[in-house]
Design a protein around this motif. Sequence first.
Motif, short mmCIF file in Angstrom:
data_model
loop_
_atom_site.label_atom_id
_atom_site.label_comp_id
_atom_site.label_asym_id
_atom_site.label_seq_id
_atom_site.Cartn_x
_atom_site.Cartn_y
_atom_site.Cartn_z
N MET A 64 0.85 -1.16 -0.15
CA MET A 64 0.13 0.19 0.06
C MET A 64 0.83 1.43 -0.03
O MET A 64 2.07 1.23 0.48
CB MET A 64 -0.96 0.09 1.24
N SER A 65 0.41 2.35 -0.53
CA SER A 65 1.10 3.76 -0.51
C SER A 65 1.00 4.33 0.82
O SER A 65 0.21 3.90 1.76
CB SER A 65 0.52 4.43 -1.48
N ALA A 66 2.03 5.31 0.73
CA ALA A 66 2.09 5.88 2.04
C ALA A 66 0.67 6.78 2.53
O ALA A 66 0.32 6.77 3.63
CB ALA A 66 3.20 7.19 2.04
N ARG A 67 0.02 7.20 1.57
CA ARG A 67 -1.29 7.80 1.55
C ARG A 67 -2.29 6.84 2.03
O ARG A 67 -3.08 7.23 2.97
CB ARG A 67 -1.83 8.27 0.08
N ASP A 68 -2.36 5.30 1.62
CA ASP A 68 -2.99 4.53 2.10
C ASP A 68 -2.96 4.13 3.56
O ASP A 68 -3.72 4.03 4.23
CB ASP A 68 -2.84 3.18 1.37
N TRP A 69 -1.53 4.01 3.86
CA TRP A 69 -1.33 4.01 5.33
C TRP A 69 -1.62 4.75 6.19
O TRP A 69 -2.13 4.98 7.25
CB TRP A 69 0.21 3.47 5.45
N GLY A 70 -1.84 6.22 5.47
CA GLY A 70 -2.07 7.53 6.66
C GLY A 70 -3.55 7.16 6.78
O GLY A 70 -3.91 7.39 8.06
N VAL A 71 -4.54 6.84 5.92
CA VAL A 71 -5.76 6.69 5.89
C VAL A 71 -5.97 5.63 7.04
O VAL A 71 -6.90 5.82 8.06
CB VAL A 71 -6.64 6.48 4.57
N LEU A 72 -5.48 4.61 6.61
CA LEU A 72 -5.77 3.43 7.65
C LEU A 72 -5.09 3.86 9.07
O LEU A 72 -5.68 3.18 10.13
CB LEU A 72 -4.84 2.19 6.97
N PHE A 73 -4.11 4.52 9.15
CA PHE A 73 -3.66 4.84 10.57
C PHE A 73 -4.69 5.62 11.42
O PHE A 73 -4.96 5.38 12.42
CB PHE A 73 -2.40 5.53 10.44
N VAL A 74 -5.37 6.60 10.70
CA VAL A 74 -6.41 7.41 11.33
C VAL A 74 -7.61 6.31 11.70
O VAL A 74 -8.14 6.43 12.95
CB VAL A 74 -6.93 8.31 10.20
N LEU A 75 -8.02 5.53 10.74
CA LEU A 75 -9.25 4.59 11.14
C LEU A 75 -8.85 3.75 11.99
O LEU A 75 -9.64 3.30 13.07
CB LEU A 75 -9.63 4.02 9.78
N CYS A 76 -7.56 3.29 12.12
CA CYS A 76 -7.13 2.19 13.23
C CYS A 76 -7.18 2.94 14.45
O CYS A 76 -7.44 2.08 15.57
CB CYS A 76 -5.77 1.50 12.88
N GLY A 77 -6.78 4.32 14.59
CA GLY A 77 -6.64 4.91 15.68
C GLY A 77 -8.06 5.10 16.39
O GLY A 77 -8.38 4.88 17.57
N ALA A 78 -9.04 5.34 15.61
CA ALA A 78 -10.53 5.41 15.95
C ALA A 78 -11.09 4.11 16.54
O ALA A 78 -11.70 4.08 17.68
CB ALA A 78 -11.47 5.64 14.68
N ILE A 79 -10.50 2.99 15.98
CA ILE A 79 -11.53 1.75 16.23
C ILE A 79 -10.63 1.17 17.53
O ILE A 79 -11.40 0.54 18.55
CB ILE A 79 -11.23 0.53 15.39
N PHE A 80 -9.20 1.61 17.65
CA PHE A 80 -8.42 1.55 18.83
C PHE A 80 -8.97 2.16 20.03
O PHE A 80 -9.06 1.64 21.17
CB PHE A 80 -7.18 1.85 18.53
N LEU A 81 -9.38 3.24 19.93
CA LEU A 81 -10.04 4.33 20.67
C LEU A 81 -11.40 3.67 21.34
O LEU A 81 -11.46 3.59 22.69
CB LEU A 81 -10.38 5.70 20.14
N GLU A 82 -12.10 3.22 20.33
CA GLU A 82 -13.51 2.43 20.83
C GLU A 82 -13.23 1.19 21.70
O GLU A 82 -13.78 1.07 22.78
CB GLU A 82 -14.35 2.13 19.67
N GLY A 83 -12.17 0.49 21.27
CA GLY A 83 -11.92 -0.70 22.17
C GLY A 83 -11.23 -0.33 23.37
O GLY A 83 -11.64 -0.97 24.35
N ILE A 84 -10.07 0.41 23.39
CA ILE A 84 -9.55 0.84 24.94
C ILE A 84 -10.65 1.49 25.70
O ILE A 84 -10.66 1.27 26.89
CB ILE A 84 -8.19 1.46 24.61
N ASP A 85 -11.45 2.28 25.30
CA ASP A 85 -12.48 3.05 26.02
C ASP A 85 -13.33 2.07 26.69
O ASP A 85 -13.42 2.29 27.89
CB ASP A 85 -13.29 4.01 25.27
N VAL A 86 -13.98 1.10 26.14
CA VAL A 86 -14.82 0.05 26.65
C VAL A 86 -13.94 -0.66 27.76
O VAL A 86 -14.36 -0.97 28.92
CB VAL A 86 -15.44 -0.92 25.67
N ALA A 87 -12.65 -1.13 27.40
CA ALA A 87 -12.05 -2.05 28.28
C ALA A 87 -11.53 -1.51 29.63
O ALA A 87 -11.75 -2.00 30.62
CB ALA A 87 -10.80 -2.65 27.38
N MET A 88 -11.06 -0.13 29.45
CA MET A 88 -10.83 0.60 30.59
C MET A 88 -11.86 0.85 31.37
O MET A 88 -11.95 0.75 32.88
CB MET A 88 -10.02 2.09 30.34
N LEU A 89 -13.25 0.98 31.12
CA LEU A 89 -14.43 1.61 31.83
C LEU A 89 -14.54 0.21 32.72
O LEU A 89 -15.19 0.36 34.01
CB LEU A 89 -15.39 1.91 30.95
#
Length: 471
Positions: free
Chosen positions: A1-26
């Motif tokens: 994948m190109s650097a641009r592709d990885w950039g998009v994926l990085f953002v979206l992975c950050g959001a789903i990581f956020l959702e998972g860590i939020d639930v687990a920490m609570l």
Amino acid sequence: MSARDWGVLFVLCGAIFLEGIDVAMLNVALPSIRSELGLSTGELQWVMSAYVLGYGGFMLLGGRAADLFGRRRMFVFWLTVFLLFSGLGGFATDGWTLIVARFVTGVAAAFMTPAGLSIITTSFEEGPRRDKALLVYSGTAAGGFSIGLVVGGLLTAVDWRWVFFAPVVLSFLVLTAALALLPRSPRPDRTGESVDLAGSVSVTAAIVLLVLGVERASHTGIGWTLGTLAAGLVLLAVFVAVERRSASPLVRLGIFRGGPLVRANLSALLFAGGFFGFQFLVVLYLQELRGWSTLQTSFAMIVIGIDAVLSPTLTPKLVARFGNARVIFGGLLLAALAYALFLPVGADWTYPMMFPSLIILGLAFALAYGPLTIAATDGIEEREQGLAGGLLYTSFQFGAALGLSAVTAVNVAATDGDSPAALLDGYHAALVVPLAAALLAALVSAFGLRSPKGTAVAYGETPARPETAAR
């Protein structure tokens, strides 16, 4: 994948990581929250239930909103809402403020998550590139939940409010990256399409009532539970009737004619029910019966997070070699094996005796979760990718609520007293529920093994046929 592709994926992975860590920490912080705010058992239950209701109830609407109003626009807006109300939870001084904050945070996640998934499925062409992106994405989601168990324990040891403030910081970073990296797209052409208000209200109310009925089943009387579920089913029937007559339906009913999509969603529902029900029972066993601390429990279960490593590394190779359907089937069988190995758990089991079940479950999650995500979105037209994502995450969320409620009900019914022997009897009985769910999911997925490599025919990895576009 190109650097641009990885950039998009990085953002979206950050959001789903956020959702998972939020639930687990609570989950880890609940006892400390109860102690400081003086919450009753019912109020504490609602802190969790409010998020589940918001998340599960509005997911389908959130997925369709991404298709109608723009995926990037919905993702950015609801990520902002997630940030604000997570912060509100950290400042809460009473139970109801916290409950409202969790409900709105769940609604925000319900709009944000399918929007993020549909950005992936529309930004990466169907095939190996999309599969790789989705497997990295699913591995990140699993990693967020696993890491959240440990981080939540560490933050709670300092102050439980950091369990809410930490996601605010992470949300801000993801939001900044999203504004910079996510490509802008033209506003969707909604010519001839109107917002299906009647369908939106009826299906959202139906799902909220169904999730509420399942979530509260072990905490209320049978009459209240049956009444709530019956009302949810009536509203679901109203929704189907509305959609049949609507010129611009919220959910095109023809999408359910595809066996692959239905199988993927049923398997996801059952898999989530077994997975979250089993984790809940293991936490009860370690803390109630064995007297382990929250942090000890978190470290013990973090091995399940091996799927965060295996999903983007091992799973793509297995999918390429054996096909998506066979990998899913294998993952579900491994989940059943993990639960079966834990069935004879004793009051004095050492961690090495528990380890095989936990590590096998992590492998099972790696093999099932990502490929199910691929299966539920392959062959779906671009204009309905948000809807497909909403359906999948609704299945996961409803399955989790169903599994937690079922194991709780069985555990309570089978526990006669508070002695170690009585507690163990309750766990033994309830552990049958995840095993049954995994076996049933494997049976459902087995119907997708008819093609030579268990791929195209089995799970929709070929474009949808023209006739499926008709309502």
